[in-house]
Enzyme design. Structure first.
Site, mmCIF file in Angstrom:
data_model
loop_
_atom_site.group_PDB
_atom_site.id
_atom_site.type_symbol
_atom_site.label_atom_id
_atom_site.label_comp_id
_atom_site.label_asym_id
_atom_site.label_seq_id
_atom_site.Cartn_x
_atom_site.Cartn_y
_atom_site.Cartn_z
ATOM 1 N N GLY A 163 0.839 -1.186 0.000
ATOM 2 C CA GLY A 163 0.000 0.000 0.000
ATOM 3 C C GLY A 163 0.874 1.235 0.000
ATOM 4 N N THR A 164 0.239 2.407 -0.097
ATOM 5 C CA THR A 164 1.003 3.652 -0.069
ATOM 6 C C THR A 164 1.384 3.982 1.375
ATOM 7 O OG1 THR A 164 -1.064 4.885 0.010
ATOM 8 C CG2 THR A 164 -0.053 4.580 -2.164
ATOM 9 N N GLU A 168 7.840 -2.945 6.611
ATOM 10 C CA GLU A 168 8.785 -2.215 5.759
ATOM 11 C C GLU A 168 9.518 -3.164 4.811
ATOM 12 O OE1 GLU A 168 8.497 0.893 5.763
ATOM 13 O OE2 GLU A 168 7.532 1.275 7.686
ATOM 14 N N GLN A 205 9.666 -3.351 1.744
ATOM 15 C CA GLN A 205 10.307 -2.786 0.550
ATOM 16 C C GLN A 205 11.819 -2.695 0.714
ATOM 17 O OE1 GLN A 205 8.278 -1.023 2.563
ATOM 18 N NE2 GLN A 205 9.212 0.934 3.084
ATOM 19 N N CYS A 252 -6.299 9.276 -2.274
ATOM 20 C CA CYS A 252 -5.426 10.381 -2.694
ATOM 21 C C CYS A 252 -5.557 11.579 -1.747
ATOM 22 C CB CYS A 252 -5.779 10.794 -4.115
ATOM 23 S SG CYS A 252 -4.895 12.257 -4.695
ATOM 24 N N CYS A 306 -7.733 14.184 -3.983
ATOM 25 C CA CYS A 306 -9.069 13.893 -4.521
ATOM 26 C C CYS A 306 -9.580 12.594 -3.898
ATOM 27 C CB CYS A 306 -9.011 13.811 -6.051
ATOM 28 S SG CYS A 306 -8.164 12.335 -6.669
ATOM 29 N N HIS A 333 -2.470 13.185 -9.697
ATOM 30 C CA HIS A 333 -1.941 14.161 -8.751
ATOM 31 C C HIS A 333 -0.478 13.927 -8.402
ATOM 32 C CE1 HIS A 333 -6.271 15.334 -7.974
ATOM 33 N NE2 HIS A 333 -5.658 16.454 -8.308
HETATM 34 ZN ZN ZN Z 1 -5.889 12.572 -6.857
#
Ligand code: ZN
Length: 199
Positions: free
Chosen positions: A9-10, A88, A90, A146, A149, A193
């Site tokens: 995930g982000t 972690e 990554q 996001c 948005c 974005h």
């Molecule tokens: Zn966005």
């Protein structure tokens, strides 16, 4: 059958919270787990996995790039570890991901890895994530929204001195950051974005 899982995930997708809840469920059933975390992540106190979303924290072992994770787990196994949880992920090396496949295939212990997929550098995956996408039995997305948005966030955008940073002169994907106001920080964004953050 034991499997190698990659849950990505982000930056603010509550990955550590997901890990801690999984740890809690296993331990509630009296099962034994090992939690591991990269020593590159300096945001939390050493030897604990913490989450901004929970007050609960869990002891962990820290690994660096030279740790042989197969040997480490084999030495700590004693035939009764039910699951390995890695935060972690990554920051794993490709060699360490292969060691984890051996933990799954030969020690028959499930390994669940949590981490970022995309680095802030345009088009570049982290080494550990790239190897996990290649070798994992199961790949699952932990979703977030996001910053700008209501679309799903898929990118980790680095903002330095108010400007988006999409490239790195060194090509080094590893920048330790947190979602805080400051001179150099990260936010999760949709693709549009990421390329056009303030428009
Ligand atoms: Zn966005």
């Amino acid at each position: 059958m034991a499997k190698l899982y990659f849950k990505y995930g982000t930056m603010d997708a509550s990955k550590s919270a997901d890990l801690l809840m999984t740890a809690h469920k296993y331990e509630n059933q009296g099962k034994n787990i090992i939690c591991l975390r990269s020593s590159l992540d300096t945001r939390t106190e050493d030897f604990y996995i913490e989450s901004r979303a929970l007050t609960y924290k869990h002891k962990c072992f820290c690994f660096d790039k030279d740790t042989n994770l197969y040997k480490f787990i084999e030495n700590n196994n004693e035939g009764k570890i039910n699951c390995i949880l890695i935060d972690e992920a990554q920051f794993l090396t490709k060699i360490q991901v292969i060691q984890l496949t051996e933990v799954v295939d030969f020690l028959k212990i499930p390994v669940i890895c949590y981490g970022l997929k995309n680095s802030y550098i345009k088009g570049k995956l982290f080494e550990g994530s790239k190897a996990l996408l290649y070798f994992a039995d199961s790949i699952q997305e932990i979703k977030s929204v996001c910053h700008f948005c209501d679309k799903k966030a898929i990118m980790n955008l680095r903002i330095k001195n108010g400007k988006p940073i999409l490239e790195s002169e060194t090509g080094n994907t590893v920048v330790i950051g947190d979602i805080e106001e400051g001179e150099d920080y990260f936010i999760s964004t949709c693709r549009k974005h990421y390329f056009n953050p303030f428009k």
